[in-house]
Design a protein around this motif. Structure first.
Motif, PDB file in Angstrom:
ATOM      1  N   ILE A  74     -12.257  29.479  20.806  1.00 52.52           N
ATOM      2  CA  ILE A  74     -12.485  29.685  22.279  1.00 52.52           C
ATOM      3  C   ILE A  74     -13.075  28.721  22.970  1.00 52.52           C
ATOM      4  O   ILE A  74     -13.692  28.854  24.152  1.00 52.52           O
ATOM      5  N   THR A  75     -13.094  27.454  22.441  1.00 52.40           N
ATOM      6  CA  THR A  75     -13.670  26.142  23.193  1.00 52.40           C
ATOM      7  C   THR A  75     -12.612  25.227  23.232  1.00 52.40           C
ATOM      8  O   THR A  75     -11.736  25.118  22.151  1.00 52.40           O
ATOM      9  N   PRO A  76     -12.562  24.389  24.208  1.00 54.19           N
ATOM     10  CA  PRO A  76     -11.847  23.187  24.172  1.00 54.19           C
ATOM     11  C   PRO A  76     -12.215  22.087  23.160  1.00 54.19           C
ATOM     12  O   PRO A  76     -13.236  22.032  22.780  1.00 54.19           O
ATOM     13  N   ILE A  77     -11.502  21.199  22.613  1.00 51.72           N
ATOM     14  CA  ILE A  77     -11.604  20.451  21.600  1.00 51.72           C
ATOM     15  C   ILE A  77     -11.130  19.120  22.167  1.00 51.72           C
ATOM     16  O   ILE A  77     -10.013  18.998  22.949  1.00 51.72           O
ATOM     17  N   HIS A  78     -11.795  17.965  21.916  1.00 50.90           N
ATOM     18  CA  HIS A  78     -11.493  16.639  22.007  1.00 50.90           C
ATOM     19  C   HIS A  78     -11.538  15.946  20.585  1.00 50.90           C
ATOM     20  O   HIS A  78     -12.468  16.005  20.016  1.00 50.90           O
ATOM     21  N   SER A 147     -11.305  13.894  13.572  1.00 53.21           N
ATOM     22  CA  SER A 147     -12.703  13.937  13.954  1.00 53.21           C
ATOM     23  C   SER A 147     -12.651  14.235  15.604  1.00 53.21           C
ATOM     24  O   SER A 147     -11.989  13.767  16.194  1.00 53.21           O
ATOM     25  N   GLY A 148     -13.667  15.014  15.971  1.00 50.16           N
ATOM     26  CA  GLY A 148     -13.715  15.270  17.349  1.00 50.16           C
ATOM     27  C   GLY A 148     -14.935  16.094  17.630  1.00 50.16           C
ATOM     28  O   GLY A 148     -16.058  16.197  16.830  1.00 50.16           O
ATOM     29  N   THR A 149     -14.957  16.656  18.947  1.00 49.40           N
ATOM     30  CA  THR A 149     -15.987  17.403  19.483  1.00 49.40           C
ATOM     31  C   THR A 149     -15.455  18.675  20.081  1.00 49.40           C
ATOM     32  O   THR A 149     -14.429  18.597  20.663  1.00 49.40           O
ATOM     33  N   ALA A 150     -16.022  19.727  20.084  1.00 53.38           N
ATOM     34  CA  ALA A 150     -15.984  20.899  20.685  1.00 53.38           C
ATOM     35  C   ALA A 150     -17.134  21.454  21.343  1.00 53.38           C
ATOM     36  O   ALA A 150     -18.443  21.144  21.134  1.00 53.38           O
ATOM     37  N   TRP A 155     -23.788  22.628  24.895  1.00 52.96           N
ATOM     38  CA  TRP A 155     -23.626  21.826  23.616  1.00 52.96           C
ATOM     39  C   TRP A 155     -22.406  21.322  23.109  1.00 52.96           C
ATOM     40  O   TRP A 155     -21.612  21.953  23.076  1.00 52.96           O
ATOM     41  N   GLU A 156     -22.472  20.206  22.812  1.00 52.72           N
ATOM     42  CA  GLU A 156     -21.279  19.437  22.130  1.00 52.72           C
ATOM     43  C   GLU A 156     -21.457  19.345  20.445  1.00 52.72           C
ATOM     44  O   GLU A 156     -22.435  19.005  20.132  1.00 52.72           O
ATOM     45  N   HIS A 157     -20.658  19.923  19.749  1.00 48.43           N
ATOM     46  CA  HIS A 157     -20.780  20.006  18.407  1.00 48.43           C
ATOM     47  C   HIS A 157     -19.497  19.039  18.119  1.00 48.43           C
ATOM     48  O   HIS A 157     -18.375  19.403  18.312  1.00 48.43           O
ATOM     49  N   ARG A 158     -20.033  18.122  16.794  1.00 42.58           N
ATOM     50  CA  ARG A 158     -19.013  17.568  16.024  1.00 42.58           C
ATOM     51  C   ARG A 158     -18.165  18.328  15.153  1.00 42.58           C
ATOM     52  O   ARG A 158     -18.876  19.165  14.630  1.00 42.58           O
ATOM     53  N   PHE A 159     -17.024  17.920  14.868  1.00 40.65           N
ATOM     54  CA  PHE A 159     -16.075  18.588  13.911  1.00 40.65           C
ATOM     55  C   PHE A 159     -15.273  17.723  13.154  1.00 40.65           C
ATOM     56  O   PHE A 159     -15.056  16.405  13.466  1.00 40.65           O
ATOM     57  N   LYS A 160     -14.898  18.025  12.111  1.00 44.36           N
ATOM     58  CA  LYS A 160     -13.883  17.286  11.302  1.00 44.36           C
ATOM     59  C   LYS A 160     -12.844  18.414  10.673  1.00 44.36           C
ATOM     60  O   LYS A 160     -13.371  19.422   9.939  1.00 44.36           O
ATOM     61  N   VAL A 161     -11.498  18.308  10.669  1.00 44.42           N
ATOM     62  CA  VAL A 161     -10.643  18.899  10.429  1.00 44.42           C
ATOM     63  C   VAL A 161      -9.932  18.195   9.195  1.00 44.42           C
ATOM     64  O   VAL A 161      -9.284  17.044   9.554  1.00 44.42           O
ATOM     65  N   HIS A 162      -9.779  18.734   8.005  1.00 42.00           N
ATOM     66  CA  HIS A 162      -9.093  17.997   6.704  1.00 42.00           C
ATOM     67  C   HIS A 162      -7.647  18.911   6.714  1.00 42.00           C
ATOM     68  O   HIS A 162      -8.030  19.908   6.540  1.00 42.00           O
TER      69      HIS A 162
END
Length: 191
Positions: A74-78, A147-150, A155-162
């Protein structure tokens, strides 16, 4: 014969305040469930040969990988740019480049990834490659970490997708025959 006493009805205390608190709690619970991060999906649509270069010391093939990506959240990602590693018979064969970008919430996008394969490395597996050409099935594996942010509210949260892909292609016409794709999302809550 004695009759059992008739049960008395209890009076229930009902109020609009209790009803509103209950409705708000149910809405908050539903919002939390739908906000739980979900793994994105990746699906290879096609492979197109764009160049084939032969030099004295090497052979390179240029490809374009067309990939369908779904952001179910439900959030955009960069996300930042990265490189996807491509393997054949357990050996590194080449790479595809993922450009930095963004994706709206709950959306699908088609990405075209430029890729380069090393023909000399493929020549080291000539026996298996010609056997795969004869049966018209070649198995490639690919791995990438994105890697990116949502951003959720303020609040911006960092994420990583493998992402790991196991793709069977026709080595003659480069048609995608079958694929298994797994993605695993890791969310970093601390900023």
């Amino acid at each position: 014969m004695e009759l059992a006493p008739k049960p008395t009805a209890k009076k229930v205390n009902w109020s609009w305040t209790s009803a509103l608190i209950g409705a708000a709690s149910a809405t908050a619970a539903a919002a939390l469930i739908s906000a739980k991060p979900k793994d994105p999906t990746f699906h290879l649509i096609s492979i197109k040969l764009t160049s084939f270069k032969i030099n004295l010391s090497n052979i390179n093939a240029g490809l374009t990988l067309t990939v369908h990506v779904t952001n179910p959240n439900i959030t955009p990602i960069h996300y930042s740019s990265t490189t996807m590693s491509i393997f054949y018979d357990g050996s590194f064969l080449g790479e595809a480049h993922v450009k930095a970008g963004s994706q709206p919430p709950r959306s699908c996008r088609v990405l075209e990834l430029p890729a380069r394969l090393d023909g000399v490395e493929l020549a080291h597996h000539a026996g298996k490659f010609f056997a795969d050409v004869a049966k018209r099935e070649m198995v490639l594996d690919a791995k990438v970490e994105i890697s990116g942010t949502a951003k959720m509210l303020w609040w911006e949260h960092r994420f990583k997708v493998h992402v790991e892909c196991h793709v069977t292609v026709d080595p003659v016409f480069l048609d995608v025959i079958d694929q298994e794709n797994e993605s695993q999302l890791e969310l970093f809550l601390a900023s």
